[in-house]
Design a protein around this motif. Structure first.
Motif, short mmCIF file in Angstrom:
data_model
loop_
_atom_site.label_atom_id
_atom_site.label_comp_id
_atom_site.label_asym_id
_atom_site.label_seq_id
_atom_site.Cartn_x
_atom_site.Cartn_y
_atom_site.Cartn_z
N ARG A 1 0.81 -1.24 -0.11
CA ARG A 1 -0.04 0.20 0.01
C ARG A 1 0.95 1.43 0.13
N ASP A 2 2.05 1.12 0.70
CA ASP A 2 3.04 2.43 0.52
C ASP A 2 3.96 2.34 -0.63
N GLY A 3 3.67 1.60 -1.49
CA GLY A 3 4.30 1.88 -2.87
C GLY A 3 5.77 0.98 -2.81
N GLN A 4 6.23 0.07 -1.80
CA GLN A 4 7.37 -0.69 -1.60
C GLN A 4 7.08 -2.05 -2.48
N GLN A 5 8.06 -2.53 -3.26
CA GLN A 5 8.01 -3.62 -3.84
C GLN A 5 8.45 -4.90 -2.97
N GLN A 6 7.43 -5.89 -2.82
CA GLN A 6 7.51 -7.01 -1.97
C GLN A 6 7.57 -8.24 -2.64
N ASP A 7 8.58 -9.02 -2.54
CA ASP A 7 8.86 -10.43 -3.10
C ASP A 7 8.01 -11.46 -1.97
N GLU A 8 7.53 -12.40 -2.60
CA GLU A 8 6.90 -13.58 -1.91
C GLU A 8 7.27 -14.82 -2.55
N THR A 9 7.43 -15.87 -1.75
CA THR A 9 8.03 -17.20 -2.34
C THR A 9 7.34 -18.22 -1.75
N GLU A 10 6.53 -19.00 -2.35
CA GLU A 10 6.06 -20.32 -1.95
C GLU A 10 6.73 -21.48 -2.37
N TRP A 11 6.95 -22.61 -1.42
CA TRP A 11 7.67 -23.64 -1.77
C TRP A 11 6.76 -24.93 -1.88
N PHE A 12 6.94 -25.66 -2.92
CA PHE A 12 6.07 -26.89 -3.10
C PHE A 12 6.97 -28.14 -2.79
N ARG A 13 6.57 -29.14 -2.32
CA ARG A 13 7.30 -30.54 -2.73
C ARG A 13 6.56 -31.20 -3.78
N VAL A 14 7.32 -31.68 -4.67
CA VAL A 14 6.65 -32.19 -5.72
C VAL A 14 7.44 -33.61 -6.07
N THR A 15 6.39 -34.90 -6.39
CA THR A 15 6.74 -35.93 -6.63
C THR A 15 6.01 -36.43 -7.83
N ALA A 16 7.14 -37.22 -8.52
CA ALA A 16 6.65 -37.76 -9.79
C ALA A 16 6.82 -39.03 -9.66
N TRP A 17 5.99 -39.98 -10.58
CA TRP A 17 6.01 -41.33 -10.51
C TRP A 17 6.36 -41.77 -11.81
N ASN A 18 6.67 -43.25 -11.84
CA ASN A 18 6.89 -44.13 -13.22
C ASN A 18 7.91 -43.27 -14.22
N LYS A 19 7.66 -43.33 -15.53
CA LYS A 19 8.64 -42.84 -16.60
C LYS A 19 8.61 -41.37 -16.43
N LEU A 20 7.57 -40.51 -15.82
CA LEU A 20 7.94 -39.11 -15.50
C LEU A 20 8.99 -39.03 -14.21
N ALA A 21 8.97 -39.75 -13.61
CA ALA A 21 9.88 -39.59 -12.44
C ALA A 21 11.33 -39.75 -13.12
N GLU A 22 11.42 -40.64 -14.01
CA GLU A 22 12.92 -40.91 -14.53
C GLU A 22 13.37 -39.57 -15.37
N ILE A 23 12.16 -39.34 -16.31
CA ILE A 23 12.42 -37.95 -16.82
C ILE A 23 12.90 -36.88 -16.01
N CYS A 24 12.24 -36.49 -15.02
CA CYS A 24 12.60 -35.42 -14.02
C CYS A 24 13.94 -35.81 -13.54
N ALA A 25 14.37 -36.87 -13.06
CA ALA A 25 15.79 -37.07 -12.57
C ALA A 25 16.79 -37.03 -13.44
N ASN A 26 16.67 -37.48 -14.64
CA ASN A 26 17.56 -37.32 -15.85
C ASN A 26 17.79 -35.83 -16.50
N TYR A 27 16.67 -35.03 -16.30
CA TYR A 27 17.08 -33.78 -16.84
C TYR A 27 16.79 -32.56 -16.12
N LEU A 28 16.35 -32.64 -14.88
CA LEU A 28 16.07 -31.54 -14.27
C LEU A 28 17.10 -31.16 -13.27
#
Length: 140
Positions: free
Chosen positions: A42-69
């Motif tokens: 409200r007073d014009g100051q820039q504010q940053d906000e970060t939300e953290w998410f735990r992500v779980t992938a399974w099967n073939k998507l799990a292997e792709i995530c592990a190999n490329y991310l």
């Protein structure tokens, strides 16, 4: 009537993915994604906000995530969200947002991701076009 639980995230990986296997041999990959936004107070100051998410992938998507991310990489995740609650060793109630991913897309250029075109083609991804086409050059 059926319900809908769908979340779409664009953020950066907070750590390298960790691949493991269940006792039945099913691949599971866990990683965290930080989603940030910037807004003005409200007073014009820039504010940053970060939300953290735990992500779980399974099967073939799990292997792709592990190999490329990798940590720091920008990624799009689509999945379902669940609020996990537990009591810590100190007796305090804790909670975290957990996402089960059913779709993942790497964002940014391949060079930013440290992945070569040859590696992506071997994984079944199409190669990027070498030259761009000017719309004025099209015959129709």
């Amino acid at each position: 009537m059926a319900g809908l639980n769908k979340v779409m995230l664009i953020g950066h990986l907070g750590r390298d993915p960790e691949l493991r296997y269940t006792s039945s041999g099913t691949p599971v990959c866990d990683f965290s994604v930080a989603v940030s936004r910037r807004y003005n107070t409200r007073d014009g100051q820039q504010q940053d906000e970060t939300e953290w998410f735990r992500v779980t992938a399974w099967n073939k998507l799990a292997e792709i995530c592990a190999n490329y991310l990798t940590k720091g990489q920008q990624v799009y995740i689509e999945g379902r969200v669940k609020l996990d609650r537990w009591t810590g060793q100190d007796g305090q109630e804790r909670s975290t947002l957990a996402v089960t991913a059913f779709e993942m897309q790497m964002l940014g250029s391949r060079r930013d991701q440290g992945v070569s075109d040859d590696t992506m083609e071997a994984a079944g991804a199409p190669a990027e076009a070498e030259e761009t086409i000017d719309p004025d050059d099209l015959p129709f």
